[in-house]
Design a protein around this motif. Structure first.
Motif, short mmCIF file in Angstrom:
data_model
loop_
_atom_site.label_atom_id
_atom_site.label_comp_id
_atom_site.label_asym_id
_atom_site.label_seq_id
_atom_site.Cartn_x
_atom_site.Cartn_y
_atom_site.Cartn_z
N ASN A 163 -9.08 -27.80 0.37
CA ASN A 163 -7.92 -28.41 -0.10
C ASN A 163 -7.58 -28.68 -1.66
OD1 ASN A 163 -7.18 -30.04 2.51
ND2 ASN A 163 -9.43 -30.05 2.48
N ALA A 164 -6.48 -28.66 -2.06
CA ALA A 164 -6.30 -28.90 -3.22
C ALA A 164 -5.05 -29.77 -3.75
CB ALA A 164 -5.79 -27.53 -3.78
N GLU A 165 -4.94 -30.20 -4.97
CA GLU A 165 -3.97 -31.04 -5.41
C GLU A 165 -3.50 -30.90 -6.70
OE1 GLU A 165 -5.31 -35.15 -4.84
OE2 GLU A 165 -6.13 -35.40 -6.82
N GLU A 166 -2.32 -31.07 -7.16
CA GLU A 166 -1.83 -30.86 -8.37
C GLU A 166 -1.15 -32.00 -9.28
OE1 GLU A 166 -1.01 -26.03 -8.35
OE2 GLU A 166 0.60 -27.42 -7.95
N ILE A 167 -1.35 -32.76 -10.05
CA ILE A 167 -0.64 -34.06 -10.67
C ILE A 167 -0.06 -33.82 -12.17
CG2 ILE A 167 -1.26 -36.59 -11.42
CD1 ILE A 167 -4.06 -36.08 -9.68
N ALA A 168 1.29 -34.10 -12.11
CA ALA A 168 1.86 -34.01 -13.37
C ALA A 168 1.37 -35.00 -14.32
CB ALA A 168 3.54 -34.34 -13.41
N ILE A 169 0.96 -34.51 -15.78
CA ILE A 169 0.63 -35.35 -16.70
C ILE A 169 2.01 -35.55 -17.65
CG2 ILE A 169 -0.73 -35.49 -18.71
CD1 ILE A 169 -2.28 -35.85 -15.97
N ASP A 170 2.73 -34.64 -18.02
CA ASP A 170 3.85 -34.69 -18.79
C ASP A 170 4.62 -33.58 -18.28
OD1 ASP A 170 3.05 -32.51 -20.22
OD2 ASP A 170 1.87 -33.80 -21.75
N LYS A 177 -7.03 -29.39 -8.94
CA LYS A 177 -8.44 -29.52 -8.31
C LYS A 177 -8.30 -28.70 -7.11
CE LYS A 177 -9.94 -33.24 -7.08
NZ LYS A 177 -10.60 -34.89 -7.07
N VAL A 178 -9.31 -27.89 -6.75
CA VAL A 178 -9.32 -27.05 -5.67
C VAL A 178 -10.75 -27.38 -5.36
CG1 VAL A 178 -9.90 -25.13 -4.42
CG2 VAL A 178 -7.97 -25.30 -6.27
N LYS A 187 -19.76 -31.46 -0.58
CA LYS A 187 -18.62 -30.69 -1.67
C LYS A 187 -19.45 -29.46 -2.11
CE LYS A 187 -17.95 -32.24 -5.75
NZ LYS A 187 -17.14 -33.11 -6.57
N VAL A 188 -19.01 -28.22 -1.62
CA VAL A 188 -19.81 -27.22 -1.93
C VAL A 188 -19.24 -26.19 -3.19
CG1 VAL A 188 -21.11 -26.83 0.25
CG2 VAL A 188 -18.77 -25.79 0.15
N TYR A 189 -18.03 -26.35 -3.19
CA TYR A 189 -17.09 -25.74 -4.41
C TYR A 189 -15.95 -26.46 -4.84
CZ TYR A 189 -15.19 -21.93 -6.77
OH TYR A 189 -14.88 -21.27 -7.79
N GLN A 190 -15.78 -26.38 -6.16
CA GLN A 190 -14.84 -27.20 -6.91
C GLN A 190 -14.62 -26.45 -7.86
OE1 GLN A 190 -13.92 -31.56 -6.65
NE2 GLN A 190 -14.54 -31.35 -8.91
N TYR A 191 -13.27 -26.51 -8.40
CA TYR A 191 -12.87 -26.11 -9.88
C TYR A 191 -11.60 -27.31 -10.00
CZ TYR A 191 -9.70 -22.32 -8.39
OH TYR A 191 -8.63 -21.57 -7.93
N GLY A 192 -11.63 -27.66 -11.16
CA GLY A 192 -10.51 -28.61 -11.68
C GLY A 192 -10.53 -28.69 -13.16
N GLY A 193 -9.23 -29.03 -13.74
CA GLY A 193 -8.90 -29.27 -14.95
C GLY A 193 -7.51 -29.45 -15.34
#
Length: 201
Positions: A163-170, A177-178, A187-193
């Protein structure tokens, strides 16, 4: 031939609810040479079966099965003149290994159902939704793309649910995050930033 963005049809009525940075992120039109570039840093974590199967993931040129923080990443979102695919060209500039290219393409199956296909033909089916003030990619299973057909692969029990999500900052930045979560391993995998739009069409 429409000049609307590829994802306008995928998000449907929710397209107009998206914040400006998401319109920039998903601005690519079909059958064009549109290019959007974003740059940012990701924390990458790999564990459990993903770590165990790391040699296969490296061979398949899929998600990088590696753990490292503050990885500089450049992503080009591209269109091509022959299709309505949405292409990802990612470069992970790892500090502890050579730069890694992770390329894939997304295509709409029906309504908001989308499949992301890797170089190897392995694919991840998902629903794209605008929910709770963020873009969410909800797991629908894994497939193999062969001669234009999507062959279901019963691998969720082995690899976990993505699953993944994206959030607006500006207006120009967003967090993403995935996450892959296994029913036994957690949780076996994640990348986010955070990413910033550097080039928009």
């Amino acid at each position: 031939m429409t000049q609307d963005p590829i994802f306008k049809n995928i998000f449907g009525e929710d397209w107009n609810k998206l914040p400006p940075v998401m319109h920039k992120h998903y601005a690519n039109r079909p059958y064009t040479t549109d290019l959007v570039t974003v740059e940012g840093t990701l924390d990458v974590m790999c564990a459990g079966p993903i770590k165990f199967l790391a040699p296969i993931f490296w061979l398949m040129r899929g998600i990088p099965p590696h753990t490292e923080v503050d990885v500089s990443v450049v992503v080009n979102f591209e269109s091509d003149e022959e299709s309505n695919f949405f292409h990802f060209r990612r470069i992970f500039n790892f500090k502890t290994r050579k730069p890694y290219s992770f390329n894939s393409r997304m295509m709409q199956i029906k309504d908001n159902e989308v499949v992301e296909i890797m170089w190897s033909g392995f694919g991840w089916r998902m629903h794209y939704v605008w929910e709770a003030g963020r873009v969410k990619l909800k797991h629908k299973g894994y497939v193999f793309h062969l001669f234009g057909c999507l062959i279901p692969l019963p691998l969720t029990f082995l690899l976990g649910e993505g699953n993944a999500e994206e959030i607006a900052i500006d207006d120009n930045s967003f967090d993403m995050k995935v996450t892959i979560t296994h029913p036994w391993w957690g949780k076996v995998y994640q990348y986010g930033g955070r990413f910033k739009v550097k080039k928009n069409i």
